[in-house]
Every structure is written in C-alpha cells, then in structure tokens.
Design an enzyme around this catalytic site. Sequence first.
Site, PDB file in Angstrom:
ATOM      1  N   LEU A  17      -4.133  42.094  45.650  1.00  0.00           N
ATOM      2  CA  LEU A  17      -2.933  42.462  46.413  1.00  0.00           C
ATOM      3  C   LEU A  17      -1.709  42.188  45.562  1.00  0.00           C
ATOM      4  O   LEU A  17      -1.686  41.230  44.789  1.00  0.00           O
ATOM      5  CB  LEU A  17      -2.834  41.616  47.688  1.00  0.00           C
ATOM      6  CG  LEU A  17      -3.844  41.895  48.794  1.00  0.00           C
ATOM      7  CD1 LEU A  17      -3.741  40.841  49.888  1.00  0.00           C
ATOM      8  CD2 LEU A  17      -3.612  43.283  49.388  1.00  0.00           C
ATOM      9  N   GLU A  72      -1.451  39.024  58.788  1.00  0.00           N
ATOM     10  CA  GLU A  72      -2.677  38.222  58.865  1.00  0.00           C
ATOM     11  C   GLU A  72      -2.539  36.993  57.976  1.00  0.00           C
ATOM     12  O   GLU A  72      -1.883  37.056  56.945  1.00  0.00           O
ATOM     13  CB  GLU A  72      -3.871  39.063  58.370  1.00  0.00           C
ATOM     14  CG  GLU A  72      -3.977  40.406  59.064  1.00  0.00           C
ATOM     15  CD  GLU A  72      -5.095  41.290  58.483  1.00  0.00           C
ATOM     16  OE1 GLU A  72      -5.967  40.768  57.770  1.00  0.00           O
ATOM     17  OE2 GLU A  72      -5.058  42.498  58.758  1.00  0.00           O
ATOM     18  N   LYS A  82      -3.402  34.652  55.044  1.00  0.00           N
ATOM     19  CA  LYS A  82      -4.128  34.873  53.788  1.00  0.00           C
ATOM     20  C   LYS A  82      -5.009  33.650  53.557  1.00  0.00           C
ATOM     21  O   LYS A  82      -4.556  32.615  53.075  1.00  0.00           O
ATOM     22  CB  LYS A  82      -3.147  35.081  52.637  1.00  0.00           C
ATOM     23  CG  LYS A  82      -3.831  35.483  51.350  1.00  0.00           C
ATOM     24  CD  LYS A  82      -2.810  36.037  50.375  1.00  0.00           C
ATOM     25  CE  LYS A  82      -3.453  36.525  49.094  1.00  0.00           C
ATOM     26  NZ  LYS A  82      -4.229  35.519  48.381  1.00  0.00           N
ATOM     27  N   CYS A 110      -9.977  11.632  15.069  1.00  0.00           N
ATOM     28  CA  CYS A 110      -9.341  10.730  16.040  1.00  0.00           C
ATOM     29  C   CYS A 110     -10.327  10.397  17.180  1.00  0.00           C
ATOM     30  O   CYS A 110     -11.000  11.278  17.718  1.00  0.00           O
ATOM     31  CB  CYS A 110      -8.107  11.438  16.589  1.00  0.00           C
ATOM     32  SG  CYS A 110      -7.392  10.687  18.028  1.00  0.00           S
TER      33      CYS A 110
HETATM   34  S1  IVH Z   1      -6.979  42.432  52.446  1.00  0.00           S
HETATM   35  C1  IVH Z   1      -7.202  45.490  48.699  1.00  0.00           C
HETATM   36  N1  IVH Z   1      -6.673  40.446  54.088  1.00  0.00           N
HETATM   37  O1  IVH Z   1      -6.548  37.776  49.169  1.00  0.00           O
HETATM   38  C2  IVH Z   1      -7.349  44.052  49.008  1.00  0.00           C
HETATM   39  N2  IVH Z   1      -7.176  39.933  51.824  1.00  0.00           N
HETATM   40  O2  IVH Z   1      -4.925  38.357  46.786  1.00  0.00           O
HETATM   41  C3  IVH Z   1      -7.635  43.893  50.450  1.00  0.00           C
HETATM   42  N3  IVH Z   1      -7.400  37.552  51.372  1.00  0.00           N
HETATM   43  O3  IVH Z   1      -8.944  39.644  47.392  1.00  0.00           O
HETATM   44  C4  IVH Z   1      -7.583  42.501  50.818  1.00  0.00           C
HETATM   45  N4  IVH Z   1      -7.032  36.846  53.413  1.00  0.00           N
HETATM   46  O4  IVH Z   1      -9.744  37.669  48.815  1.00  0.00           O
HETATM   47  C5  IVH Z   1      -6.927  40.805  52.827  1.00  0.00           C
HETATM   48  N5  IVH Z   1      -6.404  38.822  55.670  1.00  0.00           N
HETATM   49  C6  IVH Z   1      -6.667  39.158  54.422  1.00  0.00           C
HETATM   50  C7  IVH Z   1      -6.934  38.200  53.419  1.00  0.00           C
HETATM   51  C8  IVH Z   1      -7.175  38.639  52.122  1.00  0.00           C
HETATM   52  C9  IVH Z   1      -7.313  36.488  52.170  1.00  0.00           C
HETATM   53  C10 IVH Z   1      -7.683  37.472  49.924  1.00  0.00           C
HETATM   54  C11 IVH Z   1      -8.754  38.433  49.453  1.00  0.00           C
HETATM   55  C12 IVH Z   1      -8.090  39.280  48.433  1.00  0.00           C
HETATM   56  C13 IVH Z   1      -6.974  38.396  47.984  1.00  0.00           C
HETATM   57  C14 IVH Z   1      -5.869  39.190  47.354  1.00  0.00           C
END
Ligand code: IVH
Length: 681
Positions: free
Chosen positions: A84, A114, A116, A439
Amino acid sequence: MMANADHTRARELRAQIAHHNDRYYGDDAPEISDSSYDKLVRELRDLEQRFPELVTDDSPTKVVGSSLNSSFAPVVHARPMQSLDNAFDDDDLRSWVERLDKSVPGEALTFTCEPKVDGLAMSLTYVDGVLVRGATRGDGTTGEDVSANIATLASIPRHLSSEAGAPPAMVEIRGEIYMAKQDFADLNARQAAAGEKIFVNPRNAAAGSLRQKDASITATRPLSFFAYQLGPSEGATGQWVPATQREVLDQLKRAGFSVADQVVVVGCADEVVATCRAFEQGRHDLHFDVDGAVIKVNDLSLHRVLGSTSRAPRWAIAKKFAPEEQHTTLLDIDISVGRTGRVTPFAVLEPIFVGGSTVGVATLHNEDQVAAKDVRPGDLVVVRKAGDVIPEVVGPAPGQQQRAGRGAPWAFPATCPSCGTGLVRSEGESETHCPNGRCRAQLIQQICYFASRGALDIEGLGEQRVAQLIDAGLVNSVADLYELSSEQLLTLEGFGDLSATSLIDGIARSKQQSIHRVIVGLGINELGPAGARVVVRAFPTLDALSQATVEQLSALEGIGPAIANSVVSFMANTDHLEVLGKLMAHGVGVTEETTSALPQNLLGKAIVVTGAVEGFTRESAEEAIVQRGGTSPGSVSKKTFCVVVGAAPGASKLTKAESLGIPIVAAAQFTILLETGVLPE
Ligand code: IVH
C-alpha cells in the site's frame, strides 16, 4: 542536472533498503524502525522522481519487499499481492482523496476505514468451499506455501460456511495473520521459562511462529487471522460477488472469518481524516497491534477503473500512525563494536515504557547523529518507538538545551574500548571503525553471528560464552570452534557434562549446514542471506567463491558491484583465507549444494522459465539450470539472460521481457540451451 552524489546516494539507499528487507523479511529480525525504513524508501523515491534515469528494474520502490529465504515451496500468486502507498499526515490523505475525485469525476466516493493490523499478509485458497492452500506474500509475485502451518490455526475455517451461500469453484481470501497482544506476552513468558528465543514484538512472533518448518510448533503458537480482501475467484455468484468493500467484509464474516469490527464507512476527506485520528487515539485499547489505518474506496467497480501502479493499488492508502513518544533521562552515551569493526554509539536510558515495551538502550547510529540531535548525558530526552520495533532517541526534551549546568557535547572516544586501537573515521563517511581485524570485541560478535540462527545455528554460543572461550585461549576464529573438546569445556566455569556435550554436538551438527549458511556466517559486508543463495548457485564451494572475480559476481542476478567488491576484498584477506581453509578441512559447508558433474555452461546466467515446459516440472527445469551453474529467478530484469516460454506463460513476464529486449526461447529449445549454454537460433 543530476550530480554524481545523487547517483551514489541512490545506490547507497538501494543497498541499505535491500539489507533491511533481508533483516525484516528474511530473518524476522529488523534492525531499524518502520519509520526509519519508510524514510529511506521515501528518499529513494524522491530521488527517482527527480531523476528518472536513476530508476532500476529491481528498485525497492517498485518491488514489494521480501526476497525469499525459505525452505517452503514457492507459490505464484494468481494476482500479485501488492503493498500500500503511505500517507504520513492529514495533507497526504486529503490530496489522495482529491486525486481520486479528479480521476473519477461525478462519483460520490465513499471509503472504508480499517485498522491496519500489524501482522503478515496471507492468501488462502478455497476450492469448492474447502481450504486447499495458504501462502505468504513473499515478494508480492511469489509467496511461500505454508498450507501445513495454517491448517493448525483455529481462526482459519477449513470450510466456508454455508451461511455465505454456495461457495465459488475457487476463491482466494486475503487477510492478516497476527498475534494478539496478550497472546504475545504469554508466549514470551513461556519462551523465557523454557530458555527459548524471546520475540521483539507481536509481528515478529507471528512471522516466526508461522514460518516453522515443523507445523506442530506452529500449532502451539497463538496465531489469529483477520480477513480483509476477496482475491481472484472462479464461478462466484450471488453474495460471493459483492459490490462494495463493506459487503466484502460482511460476506467474509458470514463465511466464518473474523473481520475487524472497528471498520467504518465514511464519505469525504474530512471524515477520513477524523476517523484516522480516532483510530490512532484508540489504538492502545485494541487487543492487537496496529500500525496505521487502511482507507479503501468502497465501490469495487471503481477499483477496476482506478487500477494500480506496479507496487500498490490507487484505490487504497495506508495512514501511518505517528510513533509513540516518551520522555526519560539519558544516563550515558556508550559505544559498541560490531562484527565488522563498526563502532556505534548508543544511549543508556533510565528505563521507560514506550510503544508496548520497556526501553533501556537505544542506538544513536553514528557520530553525526549524536551531534545533530545534540543529546548529552544528564539530558531529559524524547524516546520514540516507531512501528513498535527499534527504539530511537529523537532529541533533547524542550528546554534541555537551555538547562543550567548542562554538560559539554559528547565526544566520540579516540580508541577502541576493547583493544585500544585508534578509531578511524574516513573522509566522507559517517561511520567510525576499529581498524584492528583481530580486535576481541569484533571476534566475539563474528563468532556469535556465525553461530546465529540464520547462519550455522549452533545453540549455546551467546556473547558471554564466546568471550569465555576466547579469553581461555581456546578459540581465536570461527574455525577453532571445530577443534574444541568436551574436556576443554569442562575446565571452564559454568560448564557441566550436559552443557559441554550439547555444545560440542551442536558444533559437530553444524557441519551439515548448507554452504550458503556458512557464507552468511562469515559475515561478509553487504551480503545477506538472499545474496548468499545467489552466489552459492554460481560458486558452489568455498574454494570456488574465494576465486570469484568482481565481474563474475556482479553479473549475477541480485548482486551489485558493492556486494561483489565486498566479497572479493573479503576473500583477498589472508586471515580470512586461513579460516576458510580450516573450515573446509573440518568439513564445514562441503556436504551439500550442487556438486554438479554437469558442464557449467550456464555459469552466472539468469534464466527465467515461465509456463509449462514439456518433460520438466517447474522444479526440475530450475534444477537443470542450477545444475549447470545458472540461476532461475522468479522475475525478469535487465540481467536476465533469456526467458524460456512454455505452455500458458505468465503475461507479465513476457511483457517485461519484450520491453527490456530480453531474448525469448521456445520451450522446445530448452534442452538445446541447457546443452550448449548459448541461445538457440
Ligand atoms: S488491504 C493491495 N487491509 O498492510 C494491498 N491491508 O502495507 C491490499 N494490512 O500487505 C491490502 N491490515 O499485509 C489491507 N485492513 C487491511 C490491512 C492490510 C493490514 C497489511 C497487509 C498489506 C500491508 C500493506
């Protein structure tokens, strides 16, 4: 005009990012915080934007991350698992919404916000409603098959619930494997009681627990799963074809998955900003770690319209949370000597609870950083834990610089605290080194590194043990470990029959480790586990590697001039050659890995195979290449020698090969290529 300095900086950044990718994805042992990592990537992206000629195909700004370092079978994702893009502040969020409004004018956009979840991405495949496979993200294109491991998780349904309607013929469900905060604390307590590895944070614990070769160990680990995305599917009908992201989440819930229940749908930039802020304030009340919020366009039909860049979709963005900060007293600044002789200043802090754990020391990186931060012993300082990984000292707390009776600026010591040799900082470099290759402090670290899990994996060789062996005159290099006897160990304090035998056995067992681990263990600067694998394929013995030239090495896929030079200069050192000679004499790293009798006519050539080649499986085609000295990477780059195209090839590999002008070889001619090493007419 692009200055030479920009070129050098871009190269440096790429090397640093690759190194940290290896630590993070390969070893599950990050060395820097997520925010420091993001800063490196951002700096590189800025440079590349200003000077597009600096962009390389394998730039980490285009590639999602992890290089695979694994004994799990590779899985090519039906659709890449992307990353992302990040928004670091409210302005970034607002301009993202503005860009979308312009891209799809006239649409009243709504968004899901959502949490993360800070874990690792997982792809689950269900055929006729039955779980058939679990795969990690890997490098985004190819992940690792962890089906046996995920099958042990109670939070992943084996069957899609009929409440969700008739299951599609095939459907992929993506989400995050994570470890809840309390489960993490309990696991670490159990690990500590059993004298086992303590995990840095829930994310690392989740990654380490999932990627166990022995799935019965995964079964004992408290892993959870949140579903957040519907991947590719076949034969989906009814509720399995939702129109919005909100409906996706509802459907996943009906199918039997846990879905984060904090998700909200909002309608404009102000609401997006306000929701992200509310998430951030409430982050500590959640039972799992979050490192941000993910905002997605709700209407799925717009996802197709908006599309993706090579790295990330345009319809989603991650809002990174500001790292948590606390104030504490800087008790002292000390230095440590690493295995390469690099001397790093670090802060000794009055222990403070920040970002989920107690912090007592924090790196200060180098001399310039200490000066730039202007922190002095006795100061109240700001400590931050970004991405909940590595703590850092941000600077003095407000008012400290005006404090009466404040001490003088800290001066970097002139000599090595371990061996007394004068420390050296070369012109134009930010790092200070102890130049003494013998060392004691360096030797301790080198031996610990050699014995570490990612290398020879010898248990029971911590810093104190190693120091004891050196001081008793028993060990003076990693090779000397193989001459130790139980009798010698028993003369040392703290050793009993059991611990002595178990260390000697562990050392003897390590002789069976594959050669790439031995190469990792040598601790050659710049060469991480992924690089070591590549190098070993072309130079399958320590002897062969010691004779490799910079040209041969840098011609290998994934090996740049910096790594090549580092390997060659390591091998030019007579002390190192002596150690290598002794290791080989003890039979270390000579057991395995292509002692091929076949002519090495593909030496150093990277050949990508896509689609089915008659008479070969994917593995046997790769093996045939490797046996002849070549490599068979999973993706096409400028360094690819040719692409072998079989039945049902991957479109992206073909397009990329065409755009880079890489020769295409028909599957029927694969055998000719193998036998001659030249491109068939
Ligand atoms: S959507 C195209 N939703 O964040 C990528 N990712 O930095 C779609 N992640 O690889 C990912 N919570 O491992 C999505 N609610 C969420 C998420 C989420 C954690 C992680 C996921 C992704 C990473 C990207």
